[in-house]
Motif scaffolding. Sequence first.
Motif, PDB file in Angstrom:
ATOM      1  N   ILE A 214      29.635  36.785  39.326  1.00 14.78           N
ATOM      2  CA  ILE A 214      29.056  35.663  38.591  1.00 14.78           C
ATOM      3  C   ILE A 214      27.540  35.759  38.701  1.00 14.78           C
ATOM      4  N   LEU A 215      26.880  35.845  37.563  1.00 19.00           N
ATOM      5  CA  LEU A 215      25.412  35.899  37.534  1.00 19.00           C
ATOM      6  C   LEU A 215      24.897  34.705  36.744  1.00 19.00           C
ATOM      7  N   LEU A 216      24.099  33.871  37.402  1.00 24.67           N
ATOM      8  CA  LEU A 216      23.491  32.715  36.772  1.00 24.67           C
ATOM      9  C   LEU A 216      21.979  32.868  36.856  1.00 24.67           C
ATOM     10  N   SER A 217      21.296  32.760  35.718  1.00 22.95           N
ATOM     11  CA  SER A 217      19.854  32.991  35.692  1.00 22.95           C
ATOM     12  C   SER A 217      19.159  32.014  34.758  1.00 22.95           C
ATOM     13  N   THR A 218      18.058  31.438  35.244  1.00 20.07           N
ATOM     14  CA  THR A 218      17.238  30.590  34.378  1.00 20.07           C
ATOM     15  C   THR A 218      16.020  31.331  33.848  1.00 20.07           C
ATOM     16  N   ALA A 219      15.800  32.558  34.332  1.00 22.08           N
ATOM     17  CA  ALA A 219      14.621  33.328  33.901  1.00 22.08           C
ATOM     18  C   ALA A 219      14.990  34.511  33.021  1.00 22.08           C
ATOM     19  N   GLY A 220      16.217  35.015  33.153  1.00 18.85           N
ATOM     20  CA  GLY A 220      16.633  36.168  32.364  1.00 18.85           C
ATOM     21  C   GLY A 220      16.630  35.872  30.876  1.00 18.85           C
ATOM     22  N   ARG A 221      16.226  36.836  30.087  1.00 18.52           N
ATOM     23  CA  ARG A 221      16.174  36.696  28.635  1.00 18.52           C
ATOM     24  C   ARG A 221      16.666  37.975  27.976  1.00 18.52           C
ATOM     25  N   PRO A 222      17.280  37.884  26.799  1.00 19.33           N
ATOM     26  CA  PRO A 222      17.443  36.665  26.012  1.00 19.33           C
ATOM     27  C   PRO A 222      18.516  35.764  26.614  1.00 19.33           C
ATOM     28  N   THR A 223      18.561  34.517  26.163  1.00 17.09           N
ATOM     29  CA  THR A 223      19.616  33.629  26.628  1.00 17.09           C
ATOM     30  C   THR A 223      20.963  34.208  26.204  1.00 17.09           C
ATOM     31  N   THR A 224      21.913  34.139  27.105  1.00 18.94           N
ATOM     32  CA  THR A 224      23.242  34.674  26.825  1.00 18.94           C
ATOM     33  C   THR A 224      24.259  33.945  27.666  1.00 18.94           C
ATOM     34  N   ASN A 225      25.507  34.033  27.262  1.00 21.46           N
ATOM     35  CA  ASN A 225      26.586  33.370  27.996  1.00 21.46           C
ATOM     36  C   ASN A 225      27.878  34.118  27.662  1.00 21.46           C
ATOM     37  N   THR A 226      28.250  35.051  28.514  1.00 18.92           N
ATOM     38  CA  THR A 226      29.396  35.902  28.220  1.00 18.92           C
ATOM     39  C   THR A 226      30.255  36.110  29.453  1.00 18.92           C
ATOM     40  N   VAL A 227      31.497  36.452  29.212  1.00 11.44           N
ATOM     41  CA  VAL A 227      32.356  36.972  30.268  1.00 11.44           C
ATOM     42  C   VAL A 227      32.968  38.266  29.742  1.00 11.44           C
ATOM     43  N   THR A 228      32.872  39.318  30.553  1.00 11.40           N
ATOM     44  CA  THR A 228      33.420  40.622  30.192  1.00 11.40           C
ATOM     45  C   THR A 228      34.560  40.953  31.141  1.00 11.40           C
ATOM     46  N   LEU A 229      35.690  41.291  30.562  1.00 14.96           N
ATOM     47  CA  LEU A 229      36.882  41.623  31.337  1.00 14.96           C
ATOM     48  C   LEU A 229      37.174  43.110  31.141  1.00 14.96           C
ATOM     49  N   THR A 230      36.877  43.888  32.148  1.00 17.27           N
ATOM     50  CA  THR A 230      37.127  45.321  32.093  1.00 17.27           C
ATOM     51  C   THR A 230      38.523  45.583  32.641  1.00 17.27           C
ATOM     52  N   CYS A 231      39.364  46.171  31.800  1.00 15.01           N
ATOM     53  CA  CYS A 231      40.775  46.359  32.147  1.00 15.01           C
ATOM     54  C   CYS A 231      41.154  47.837  32.052  1.00 15.01           C
ATOM     55  N   GLU A 232      42.346  48.162  32.448  1.00 15.19           N
ATOM     56  CA  GLU A 232      42.798  49.552  32.423  1.00 15.19           C
ATOM     57  C   GLU A 232      42.958  50.093  31.009  1.00 15.19           C
ATOM     58  N   ARG A 233      43.318  49.238  30.053  1.00 20.19           N
ATOM     59  CA  ARG A 233      43.608  49.714  28.697  1.00 20.19           C
ATOM     60  C   ARG A 233      42.657  49.135  27.651  1.00 20.19           C
ATOM     61  N   GLY A 234      41.516  48.643  28.096  1.00 22.46           N
ATOM     62  CA  GLY A 234      40.532  48.128  27.148  1.00 22.46           C
ATOM     63  C   GLY A 234      39.619  47.128  27.822  1.00 22.46           C
ATOM     64  N   THR A 235      38.669  46.624  27.058  1.00 20.10           N
ATOM     65  CA  THR A 235      37.700  45.654  27.559  1.00 20.10           C
ATOM     66  C   THR A 235      37.601  44.488  26.587  1.00 20.10           C
ATOM     67  N   ILE A 236      37.540  43.302  27.140  1.00 20.81           N
ATOM     68  CA  ILE A 236      37.419  42.079  26.345  1.00 20.81           C
ATOM     69  C   ILE A 236      36.084  41.431  26.674  1.00 20.81           C
ATOM     70  N   THR A 237      35.346  41.057  25.641  1.00 25.55           N
ATOM     71  CA  THR A 237      34.097  40.331  25.826  1.00 25.55           C
ATOM     72  C   THR A 237      34.179  39.013  25.075  1.00 25.55           C
ATOM     73  N   ALA A 238      33.986  37.916  25.797  1.00 23.90           N
ATOM     74  CA  ALA A 238      33.991  36.593  25.173  1.00 23.90           C
ATOM     75  C   ALA A 238      32.572  36.052  25.128  1.00 23.90           C
ATOM     76  N   ASP A 239      32.122  35.671  23.942  1.00 24.97           N
ATOM     77  CA  ASP A 239      30.823  35.030  23.750  1.00 24.97           C
ATOM     78  C   ASP A 239      31.033  33.531  23.915  1.00 24.97           C
ATOM     79  N   LEU A 240      30.557  32.989  25.032  1.00 24.19           N
ATOM     80  CA  LEU A 240      30.845  31.606  25.379  1.00 24.19           C
ATOM     81  C   LEU A 240      29.890  30.615  24.743  1.00 24.19           C
ATOM     82  N   PHE A 241      28.729  31.084  24.298  1.00 23.76           N
ATOM     83  CA  PHE A 241      27.833  30.218  23.527  1.00 23.76           C
ATOM     84  C   PHE A 241      28.462  29.870  22.177  1.00 23.76           C
ATOM     85  N   HIS A 242      29.181  30.850  21.604  1.00 21.87           N
ATOM     86  CA  HIS A 242      29.668  30.681  20.240  1.00 21.87           C
ATOM     87  C   HIS A 242      31.182  30.540  20.126  1.00 21.87           C
TER      88      HIS A 242
END
Length: 330
Positions: A214-242
């Motif tokens: 879990i990475l939380l940052s008030t200084a990192g840019r650009p603003t982003t909000n994601t969770v990435t799930l790296t799995c054995e048979r693929g990767t899922i990325t969820a854009d939580l802002f949208h």
Amino acid sequence: MTIKPDTPRAAIVGAGLMGRWHARAAARAGARIVAVVDTDRSSAAALSARYPGSRIASDLANIGEIATVAHVCTNVDSHAATASALLGAGLHAFVEKPLAASAAETSALLEQAAAADRLICPAHQFPFQRGVREAVDALRSVGPLLHFDFVICTAGATGEKNMASLIDTVLPHPLSLVSAFLPGSLARLKWQVLRPAPGELRAVSAFGSATVSILLSTAGRPTTNTVTLTCERGTITADLFHGFSVVESGGVSRTRKIARPLLRSAATLSAAAQNLVWRAARRQPAFPGLNELTALFYEAVGNDGPAPISPSEVREIAVARELILKSADS
């Protein structure tokens, strides 16, 4: 205007930004906004004006005679006392995150709600986003999960105190997602926590063969909000802002390696465009998942059902949040 006897009557406690969005979500869920409570009467009046017939109040006096449900959108330090007063007045309570400032206060509120036969629920809306629900479903086909990586770079806080407060407030969101993607893990995770500067926090743990970051940052840019799930048979990325997600196949070939940037960009563009149309059709300009969670909460209130987030999950998130914050401060 004729109001059905069983129409939920909602009070919005706190007329700031989140109070406005909670009022909107409650109205969409079928509630009638009957009161806006805020010590700043001008803010209360501005929000009340959007809901004809609603009253303006500066405290909770007689709130039980006016409303059946209340949304708590005040500062975190006042959540416990405010929610307790509302439960004591016989109201169901929907509370902005975190439910309370401490795990002990959270447990006390859950016990009070159970004793009063009232529902209490925090606004942990991320697991109720359409994109996250799709990611949970996709995990069955691309799993098992190997790495959970949550990243948020957020704006809106200046000064050390405000930056630290923002991080503390945001933390329930990734923890609710850990609970969604790794059920039963929160109570067993041992956290390693780094807080190298005000407004910056990284927490790392492991559950079975999966790592959690879990990475939380008030200084990192650009603003982003994601969770990435790296799995054995693929990767899922969820854009939580949208509120959408993208699934990448785990197939391996030279052609796929060359084409991956294009395939990934095309998939993201397609998902983002479809999501924009979906949200526009439902008039959901911000805070994806809040309408869905609010609707489920009111459905539970109307049907005497359980809260959409179980008391055990609420308690586990509160305990995990407290452990991380204490580790960061030690």
